[in-house]
Design an enzyme around this catalytic site. Structure first.
Site, PDB file in Angstrom:
ATOM      1  N   ASP A 160      -8.109   3.924   1.086  1.00 39.81           N
ATOM      2  CA  ASP A 160      -7.180   4.383   2.115  1.00 39.81           C
ATOM      3  C   ASP A 160      -7.978   4.891   3.318  1.00 39.81           C
ATOM      4  O   ASP A 160      -8.731   5.857   3.193  1.00 39.81           O
ATOM      5  CB  ASP A 160      -6.346   5.513   1.494  1.00 39.81           C
ATOM      6  CG  ASP A 160      -5.297   6.036   2.438  1.00 39.81           C
ATOM      7  OD1 ASP A 160      -5.331   5.673   3.631  1.00 39.81           O
ATOM      8  OD2 ASP A 160      -4.449   6.808   1.977  1.00 39.81           O
ATOM      9  N   ASN A 162       2.219   1.445   4.404  1.00 33.82           N
ATOM     10  CA  ASN A 162       2.523   0.181   5.111  1.00 33.82           C
ATOM     11  C   ASN A 162       2.230   0.297   6.609  1.00 33.82           C
ATOM     12  O   ASN A 162       2.873  -0.337   7.428  1.00 33.82           O
ATOM     13  CB  ASN A 162       3.979  -0.264   4.865  1.00 33.82           C
ATOM     14  CG  ASN A 162       4.279  -1.711   5.273  1.00 33.82           C
ATOM     15  OD1 ASN A 162       5.392  -2.042   5.650  1.00 33.82           O
ATOM     16  ND2 ASN A 162       3.296  -2.572   5.209  1.00 33.82           N
ATOM     17  N   CYS A 201      -1.442   0.871   7.430  1.00 35.56           N
ATOM     18  CA  CYS A 201      -2.884   0.579   7.560  1.00 35.56           C
ATOM     19  C   CYS A 201      -3.283  -0.660   6.749  1.00 35.56           C
ATOM     20  O   CYS A 201      -3.511  -1.729   7.308  1.00 35.56           O
ATOM     21  CB  CYS A 201      -3.733   1.769   7.118  1.00 35.56           C
ATOM     22  SG  CYS A 201      -3.517   3.258   8.121  1.00 35.56           S
ATOM     23  N   ARG A 202      -3.388  -0.524   5.420  1.00 28.56           N
ATOM     24  CA  ARG A 202      -3.983  -1.603   4.621  1.00 28.56           C
ATOM     25  C   ARG A 202      -3.081  -2.810   4.449  1.00 28.56           C
ATOM     26  O   ARG A 202      -3.525  -3.954   4.656  1.00 28.56           O
ATOM     27  CB  ARG A 202      -4.409  -1.054   3.243  1.00 28.56           C
ATOM     28  CG  ARG A 202      -5.551  -0.083   3.318  1.00 28.56           C
ATOM     29  CD  ARG A 202      -5.687   0.718   2.052  1.00 28.56           C
ATOM     30  NE  ARG A 202      -4.537   1.591   1.840  1.00 28.56           N
ATOM     31  CZ  ARG A 202      -4.335   2.323   0.760  1.00 28.56           C
ATOM     32  NH1 ARG A 202      -5.193   2.267  -0.239  1.00 28.56           N
ATOM     33  NH2 ARG A 202      -3.279   3.109   0.660  1.00 28.56           N
ATOM     34  N   SER A 203      -1.824  -2.613   4.036  1.00 29.26           N
ATOM     35  CA  SER A 203      -1.009  -3.807   3.746  1.00 29.26           C
ATOM     36  C   SER A 203      -0.603  -4.600   4.991  1.00 29.26           C
ATOM     37  O   SER A 203      -0.579  -5.833   4.930  1.00 29.26           O
ATOM     38  CB  SER A 203       0.197  -3.477   2.848  1.00 29.26           C
ATOM     39  OG  SER A 203       1.074  -2.568   3.443  1.00 29.26           O
ATOM     40  N   CYS A 246       0.872  -1.190   0.000  1.00 30.74           N
ATOM     41  CA  CYS A 246       0.000   0.000   0.000  1.00 30.74           C
ATOM     42  C   CYS A 246       0.906   1.236   0.000  1.00 30.74           C
ATOM     43  O   CYS A 246       2.077   1.144  -0.382  1.00 30.74           O
ATOM     44  CB  CYS A 246      -0.981  -0.018   1.172  1.00 30.74           C
ATOM     45  SG  CYS A 246      -0.214   0.032   2.805  1.00 30.74           S
TER      46      CYS A 246
HETATM   47  P1  4NP Z   1      -1.801   2.860   4.108  1.00 30.98           P
HETATM   48  O1  4NP Z   1      -2.470   4.213   4.665  1.00 30.98           O
HETATM   49  O2  4NP Z   1      -1.269   3.197   2.740  1.00 30.98           O
HETATM   50  O3  4NP Z   1      -2.960   1.920   4.046  1.00 30.98           O
HETATM   51  O4  4NP Z   1      -0.740   2.467   5.101  1.00 30.98           O
HETATM   52  C1  4NP Z   1      -1.807   5.436   4.773  1.00 30.98           C
HETATM   53  C2  4NP Z   1      -0.977   5.682   5.840  1.00 30.98           C
HETATM   54  C3  4NP Z   1      -0.366   6.907   5.966  1.00 30.98           C
HETATM   55  C4  4NP Z   1      -0.602   7.900   5.040  1.00 30.98           C
HETATM   56  C5  4NP Z   1      -1.428   7.642   3.960  1.00 30.98           C
HETATM   57  C6  4NP Z   1      -2.032   6.413   3.828  1.00 30.98           C
HETATM   58  N1  4NP Z   1      -0.001   9.162   5.206  1.00 30.98           N
HETATM   59  O5  4NP Z   1      -0.365  10.112   4.452  1.00 30.98           O
HETATM   60  O6  4NP Z   1       0.896   9.336   6.058  1.00 30.98           O
END
Ligand code: 4NP
Length: 159
Positions: free
Chosen positions: A127, A14, A16-18, A11
């Site tokens: 996201d 790294n 939240c989703r992955s 993702c």
């Molecule tokens: P992820 O979510 O891609 O599912 O881990 C996010 C985590 C952090 C951010 C964006 C998406 N950020 O903007 O810091």
């Protein structure tokens, strides 16, 4: 025993989703008693959260479903991952575009959208980072469903 199949979830951050996908899929693989055969990892396209644990909201939502992701640590995607992993599975179209840019130059495993393995009409795992609690539950619902489809596919390959 060397593992026969390797799966990488990707993702943006790294956190939240992955990592959620890694934890949920690991549980499905353990339930199928295939943990000795399938290697599982996750990473992010960005370098924003390297070394950090998953977002506390992701940890809590996963914990409610019996999945512990508290010990995971974020790392960044590397072009080498396209040579080492059999499945490179991304969460949304932006992840796909970012990894495909590298894939076009590097070759190796072609990245695929995770929800192609599921039955839902939704194409991307959204996201949840800037949204409310419900986003984390939706992420888990989508990941559980697609994870089952992915496992069925890998089981065919291992058979
Ligand atoms: P992820 O979510 O891609 O599912 O881990 C996010 C985590 C952090 C951010 C964006 C998406 N950020 O903007 O810091």
């Amino acid at each position: 025993m060397t593992k026969r199949v390797s799966v990488l979830f990707v993702c943006l951050g790294n956190i939240c989703r992955s990592p959620t996908a890694e934890g949920v899929f690991r549980k499905l693989v353990e339930q199928a008693r295939l943990q000795d055969q399938i290697h599982i990892d996750s990473c992010g396209t960005s370098n924003w959260h390297i070394g950090k644990g998953p977002d506390s909201r992701s940890q809590q939502a996963a914990q409610k479903r019996g999945v512990d992701i508290s010990s995971l640590q974020a790392r960044q995607f590397s072009e080498k991952d396209l040579d080492t992993f059999d499945y490179v599975i991304v969460m949304d179209r932006q992840n796909l575009a970012d990894v495909k840019d590298i894939w076009h130059q590097n070759g190796g495993t072609e990245p695929t959208l995770f929800l192609e393995y599921g039955r839902s009409d939704v194409a991307e795992v959204p996201d949840p980072y800037f949204g409310g609690e419900g986003g984390f539950e939706q992420v888990l619902d989508l990941i559980e469903e697609a994870g089952e489809g992915l496992l069925r596919k890998i089981q065919e390959r291992l058979a």
